[in-house]
Design an enzyme around this catalytic site. Structure first.
Site, mmCIF file in Angstrom:
data_model
loop_
_atom_site.group_PDB
_atom_site.id
_atom_site.type_symbol
_atom_site.label_atom_id
_atom_site.label_comp_id
_atom_site.label_asym_id
_atom_site.label_seq_id
_atom_site.Cartn_x
_atom_site.Cartn_y
_atom_site.Cartn_z
ATOM 1 N N THR A 13 1.093 -1.110 0.311
ATOM 2 C CA THR A 13 -0.121 -0.024 -0.359
ATOM 3 C C THR A 13 1.158 0.917 -0.136
ATOM 4 O O THR A 13 1.666 1.496 0.542
ATOM 5 C CB THR A 13 -0.753 -0.450 1.113
ATOM 6 O OG1 THR A 13 0.042 0.396 3.176
ATOM 7 C CG2 THR A 13 -1.892 -1.130 0.865
ATOM 8 N N GLY A 14 0.753 2.377 -0.632
ATOM 9 C CA GLY A 14 1.022 3.598 -0.622
ATOM 10 C C GLY A 14 2.382 3.093 -1.389
ATOM 11 O O GLY A 14 3.304 3.968 -0.648
ATOM 12 N N SER A 15 2.383 2.869 -2.858
ATOM 13 C CA SER A 15 3.563 2.589 -3.393
ATOM 14 C C SER A 15 4.166 2.531 -3.836
ATOM 15 O O SER A 15 4.679 2.334 -5.064
ATOM 16 C CB SER A 15 3.854 0.805 -2.770
ATOM 17 O OG SER A 15 2.658 0.469 -3.838
ATOM 18 N N ILE A 19 9.367 4.593 0.244
ATOM 19 C CA ILE A 19 9.405 2.840 0.513
ATOM 20 C C ILE A 19 8.693 2.511 0.287
ATOM 21 O O ILE A 19 9.740 1.456 -0.091
ATOM 22 C CB ILE A 19 9.625 3.478 2.196
ATOM 23 C CG1 ILE A 19 11.018 4.046 2.820
ATOM 24 C CG2 ILE A 19 9.316 1.948 3.550
ATOM 25 C CD1 ILE A 19 10.775 4.701 4.295
ATOM 26 N N GLY A 20 7.805 2.868 -0.092
ATOM 27 C CA GLY A 20 6.256 1.882 -0.759
ATOM 28 C C GLY A 20 6.945 0.916 -1.764
ATOM 29 O O GLY A 20 6.618 0.020 -1.903
ATOM 30 N N TYR A 149 1.640 11.886 15.565
ATOM 31 C CA TYR A 149 2.089 10.679 14.606
ATOM 32 C C TYR A 149 2.441 9.500 15.090
ATOM 33 O O TYR A 149 2.796 8.151 14.228
ATOM 34 C CB TYR A 149 3.105 11.359 13.767
ATOM 35 C CG TYR A 149 4.258 10.129 12.925
ATOM 36 C CD1 TYR A 149 4.084 10.258 11.218
ATOM 37 C CD2 TYR A 149 5.085 9.724 12.919
ATOM 38 C CE1 TYR A 149 3.748 8.622 10.255
ATOM 39 C CE2 TYR A 149 6.488 9.167 11.836
ATOM 40 C CZ TYR A 149 5.592 8.707 11.000
ATOM 41 O OH TYR A 149 6.397 7.903 10.144
#
Length: 258
Positions: A13-15, A19-20, A149
């Site tokens: 996810t979120g790639s 980093i993703g 966060y």
């Protein structure tokens, strides 16, 4: 050591960047069929093209229950799920309203909760699976300027540990990975003023680490590939005895030995 993920399907996810993307690329290079996720059709398509091979994209907002349901309907099963989706926003506690807290909780925590609920039973039924959560060194070193966060990342680590216990004996492992400061696009944007003043991104990153994460042993940000290497290993059959762990790729920022 040879990591072979041939025949495995993976969601990151979120790639579409950061980093993703590095994790998705690393999994694909190890032979997995990878689904790239992000909110932007254009960015997801670009990431898929960069990875090549059998990668495909799903441009879906997983920060909502509706988005999670849409993804599960389109992709009902995975062998590997990497819950990388996350946001961060510096904000003083007394100026951080409920909307900011709710947004961080929805994106950083509930996206992973929903996907775990959807995909872990299938992994257990097949007798093999890997679920990873991207935590952060901020899960333990709660930043004073991003308490919201840090709390969300502590929740991710707790979620992974609890799910590992819940999946005991099924052949499914659940772990969290704790990056420290990492030279992703988001961090690069945060350092843009220093770069505009004449420093390289690496120099600006090292200055940031020394000023704001002085306990770092490597005294620099990690590269996204360094975080991805840990994720690819943990996603592999070689890591079958590692579950319920909070695995640090923080450059030694967290100052304890456990």
């Amino acid at each position: 050591m040879i990591i072979d993920l041939t025949g495995k399907t993976a969601l990151v996810t979120g790639s579409s960047e950061g980093i993703g993307f590095a994790i998705a690329q690393g999994l694909a290079q190890a032979g997995a069929t990878v689904v790239v996720n992000g909110r932007s059709e254009a960015k997801v398509a670009e990431a898929v093209a960069r990875i090549g091979g059998a990668a495909r994209g799903r441009a879906i907002d997983l920060g909502t229950a509706e988005g999670a349901a849409a993804l599960v309907a389109a992709e009902p099963a995975f062998d590997i799920v990497v819950n990388n989706l996350g946001i961060f926003q510096p904000s003083d506690f007394f100026e951080t309203d409920d909307d900011v807290w709710d947004r961080h909780w929805a994106i950083n925590v509930m996206s992973g909760v929903r996907l775990a609920r959807a995909y872990l039973p299938g992994m257990a039924a097949r007798g093999w699976g890997r679920m990873l959560f991207l935590g952060s060194e901020s899960a333990f070193n709660i930043p004073a300027d991003m308490i919201h966060y840090g709390v969300s990342k502590t929740a991710d680590v707790s979620l992974a540990r609890g799910l590992a216990k819940r999946m005991a004996g099924t052949g499914v492992t659940v772990n969290s990975i704790l990056p420290g400061p990492t030279l992703s696009e988001g961090v690069a944007a945060m350092l843009k003023d220093a770069v505009a003043a004449g420093k390289t991104l690496e120099e600006a990153g090292a200055d940031f680490v020394k000023a704001h994460r002085p306990s770092s042993i490597i005294q620099r940000p990690a590269r996204v590939e360094e975080v991805a290497n840990m994720a690819v290993y943990i996603a592999s059959p070689l890591a079958s005895a590692t579950t319920g762990a909070a695995l640090r790729v923080d450059g030694g920022v967290i100052d304890f030995i456990v």
